[in-house]
Design an enzyme around this catalytic site. Structure first.
Site, PDB file in Angstrom:
ATOM      1  N   GLU A 256      14.474 -25.407  -5.043  1.00 39.18           N
ATOM      2  CA  GLU A 256      15.868 -25.608  -5.456  1.00 39.18           C
ATOM      3  C   GLU A 256      16.188 -27.099  -5.552  1.00 39.18           C
ATOM      4  OE1 GLU A 256      17.434 -23.023  -2.446  1.00 39.18           O
ATOM      5  OE2 GLU A 256      16.572 -21.324  -3.512  1.00 39.18           O
TER       6      GLU A 256
ATOM      7  N   GLU B  31       5.971 -21.033  -1.988  1.00 40.90           N
ATOM      8  CA  GLU B  31       7.103 -20.220  -2.429  1.00 40.90           C
ATOM      9  C   GLU B  31       7.092 -20.103  -3.954  1.00 40.90           C
ATOM     10  OE1 GLU B  31      10.429 -20.277   0.761  1.00 40.90           O
ATOM     11  OE2 GLU B  31      10.771 -21.907  -0.642  1.00 40.90           O
TER      12      GLU B  31
ATOM     13  N   GLY C 229      14.595 -16.875   3.390  1.00 46.50           N
ATOM     14  CA  GLY C 229      15.913 -17.285   2.934  1.00 46.50           C
ATOM     15  C   GLY C 229      16.961 -16.269   3.343  1.00 46.50           C
ATOM     16  N   GLY C 230      17.355 -15.437   2.393  1.00 45.08           N
ATOM     17  CA  GLY C 230      18.454 -14.483   2.580  1.00 45.08           C
ATOM     18  C   GLY C 230      18.422 -13.710   3.897  1.00 45.08           C
TER      19      GLY C 230
ATOM     20  N   ASN D 145      15.510 -20.371   6.390  1.00 41.73           N
ATOM     21  CA  ASN D 145      16.153 -21.419   5.601  1.00 41.73           C
ATOM     22  C   ASN D 145      17.521 -20.877   5.182  1.00 41.73           C
ATOM     23  OD1 ASN D 145      17.026 -23.248   3.713  1.00 41.73           O
ATOM     24  ND2 ASN D 145      15.425 -22.796   2.206  1.00 41.73           N
ATOM     25  N   TRP D 146      18.538 -21.415   5.802  1.00 41.11           N
ATOM     26  CA  TRP D 146      19.897 -20.910   5.522  1.00 41.11           C
ATOM     27  C   TRP D 146      20.447 -21.368   4.179  1.00 41.11           C
ATOM     28  CZ3 TRP D 146      23.287 -21.279  10.625  1.00 41.11           C
ATOM     29  CH2 TRP D 146      22.868 -20.272  11.506  1.00 41.11           C
ATOM     30  N   LYS D 147      19.809 -22.348   3.564  1.00 35.69           N
ATOM     31  CA  LYS D 147      20.319 -22.919   2.312  1.00 35.69           C
ATOM     32  C   LYS D 147      21.786 -23.352   2.521  1.00 35.69           C
ATOM     33  CE  LYS D 147      16.871 -20.272  -0.068  1.00 35.69           C
ATOM     34  NZ  LYS D 147      16.388 -19.660  -1.287  1.00 35.69           N
TER      35      LYS D 147
ATOM     36  N   SER E 225      11.646 -13.683  -0.826  1.00 35.38           N
ATOM     37  CA  SER E 225      12.062 -12.300  -0.566  1.00 35.38           C
ATOM     38  C   SER E 225      11.344 -11.660   0.628  1.00 35.38           C
ATOM     39  CB  SER E 225      11.873 -11.442  -1.823  1.00 35.38           C
ATOM     40  OG  SER E 225      12.672 -11.952  -2.883  1.00 35.38           O
TER      41      SER E 225
ATOM     42  N   HIS F 174      11.788 -28.307  -1.541  1.00 31.19           N
ATOM     43  CA  HIS F 174      12.129 -26.918  -1.861  1.00 31.19           C
ATOM     44  C   HIS F 174      12.332 -26.810  -3.378  1.00 31.19           C
ATOM     45  CE1 HIS F 174      14.143 -23.075  -2.073  1.00 31.19           C
ATOM     46  NE2 HIS F 174      13.643 -22.829  -0.873  1.00 31.19           N
TER      47      HIS F 174
ATOM     48  N   GLY G 167      14.747 -15.144  -3.840  1.00 29.61           N
ATOM     49  CA  GLY G 167      16.078 -14.569  -4.028  1.00 29.61           C
ATOM     50  C   GLY G 167      16.131 -13.498  -5.114  1.00 29.61           C
TER      51      GLY G 167
HETATM   52  P1  13P Z   1      14.638 -15.659  -0.148  1.00 29.14           P
HETATM   53  O1  13P Z   1      13.970 -15.184   1.130  1.00 29.14           O
HETATM   54  O2  13P Z   1      16.102 -15.454  -0.161  1.00 29.14           O
HETATM   55  O3  13P Z   1      13.916 -15.117  -1.346  1.00 29.14           O
HETATM   56  O4  13P Z   1      14.441 -17.254  -0.192  1.00 29.14           O
HETATM   57  C1  13P Z   1      13.193 -17.803  -0.013  1.00 29.14           C
HETATM   58  C2  13P Z   1      13.316 -19.271   0.153  1.00 29.14           C
HETATM   59  O5  13P Z   1      13.600 -19.995  -0.791  1.00 29.14           O
HETATM   60  C3  13P Z   1      13.123 -19.838   1.484  1.00 29.14           C
HETATM   61  O6  13P Z   1      13.060 -21.218   1.447  1.00 29.14           O
END
Ligand code: 13P
Length: 248
Positions: free
Chosen positions: A96, A166, A233-234, A9-11, A212, A94, A172
């Site tokens: 977020e 999640e 994510g990251g 997930n590149w956000k 993470s 999500h 993050g």
């Molecule tokens: P991180 O891997 O950066 O913690 O993000 C997780 C996430 O929200 C994937 O959708």
């Protein structure tokens, strides 16, 4: 038999040029594996990823969608618009989006249904905040999310959905849930889905862990029997790290 699904997930990262750079590097590294891999990218990168990963098994998806088919909804993107780009998956709910954009379970459910009606598969995200975890309310919270997000979705459609567990406190933050914590919650989600749909259907649903995830912890996470993949994510922004996770 569930085939593991690793999704990035590149956000809100990477413009078109950065997307091209990622794809060129990723193609050098990529070789087909038994793992299914998916990139969930900003709308503006979908076409580029699709074009530059052609010939690999990598799948492409979006991170959000609106549930109406068309209309005066300035700034929104519809399911048919995603369909026209051959998008295979789309994230809904999500944390977020639930947090910053006030998406409720009712909205998540409408989006999931709209996607399924056009054959795009939803990645439905659930998970508790730190406050809820500290009050030991995570089981109830996540069960309620599953019930509401899948409300009115047929067994046939439910079987095609992906659930991503999640925990918000692990996103993050570098603070991963332990494999046991993640495994327990994914089992709980499966049990809830069994109650709703019966074992045959629930057994087909891919349940991912997200929060993470990195090359160093993916193996332990994937070793948990009820975890079928990861939503990264990251670490998915770096082609080397993402490929290392796919090759766990
Ligand atoms: P991180 O891997 O950066 O913690 O993000 C997780 C996430 O929200 C994937 O959708």
């Amino acid at each position: 038999m569930r085939i593991p699904l690793i999704a990035g997930n590149w956000k809100m990262y990477k413009d078109v040029k950065e997307t091209e750079e990622f794809c060129l590097k990723f193609r050098e590294l990529y070789h087909d594996t038994d793992i299914r891999a998916l990139l969930l990218v900003p709308f503006t990168s979908i076409e580029t990823v699709r074009r530059l990963t052609e010939g690999t098994n990598i799948m492409v998806g979006a991170q959000n969608v609106y549930f109406e088919r068309e209309g005066a909804y300035t700034g929104e993107i519809s399911v048919p618009m995603l369909k026209a780009l051959n998008v295979e998956y789309c994230i809904v709910g999500h944390s977020e989006r639930r947090g910053y954009f006030h998406e409720t379970d009712e909205i998540v459910n409408k989006k999931a249904k709209a996607l399924l009606s056009e054959g795009i598969l939803p990645v439905i995200c659930v998970g508790e905040s730190l406050e809820i975890r500290e009050a030991e309310g995570q089981n109830e919270h996540v069960k309620n999310q599953i019930r509401a997000d899948f409300s009115g979705i047929s067994a046939e459609d439910a079987a095609k959905c992906v659930v991503a567990y999640e925990p918000i406190w692990a996103i993050g933050t570098g603070r991963t849930a332990t494999p046991e914590q993640a495994g327990e919650m994914c089992s709980l989600i499966r049990e809830e889905l069994i109650e709703m749909y019966g074992e045959d259907t629930a057994d087909q649903i891919i349940i991912q862990y997200g929060g993470s995830v990195k090359p160093e912890n993916i193996t332990d996470i994937m070793n948990m029997p009820e975890i079928d993949g990861a939503l990264v994510g990251g670490a998915s922004l770096d082609p080397v790290k993402f490929m290392d996770i796919i090759n766990f």
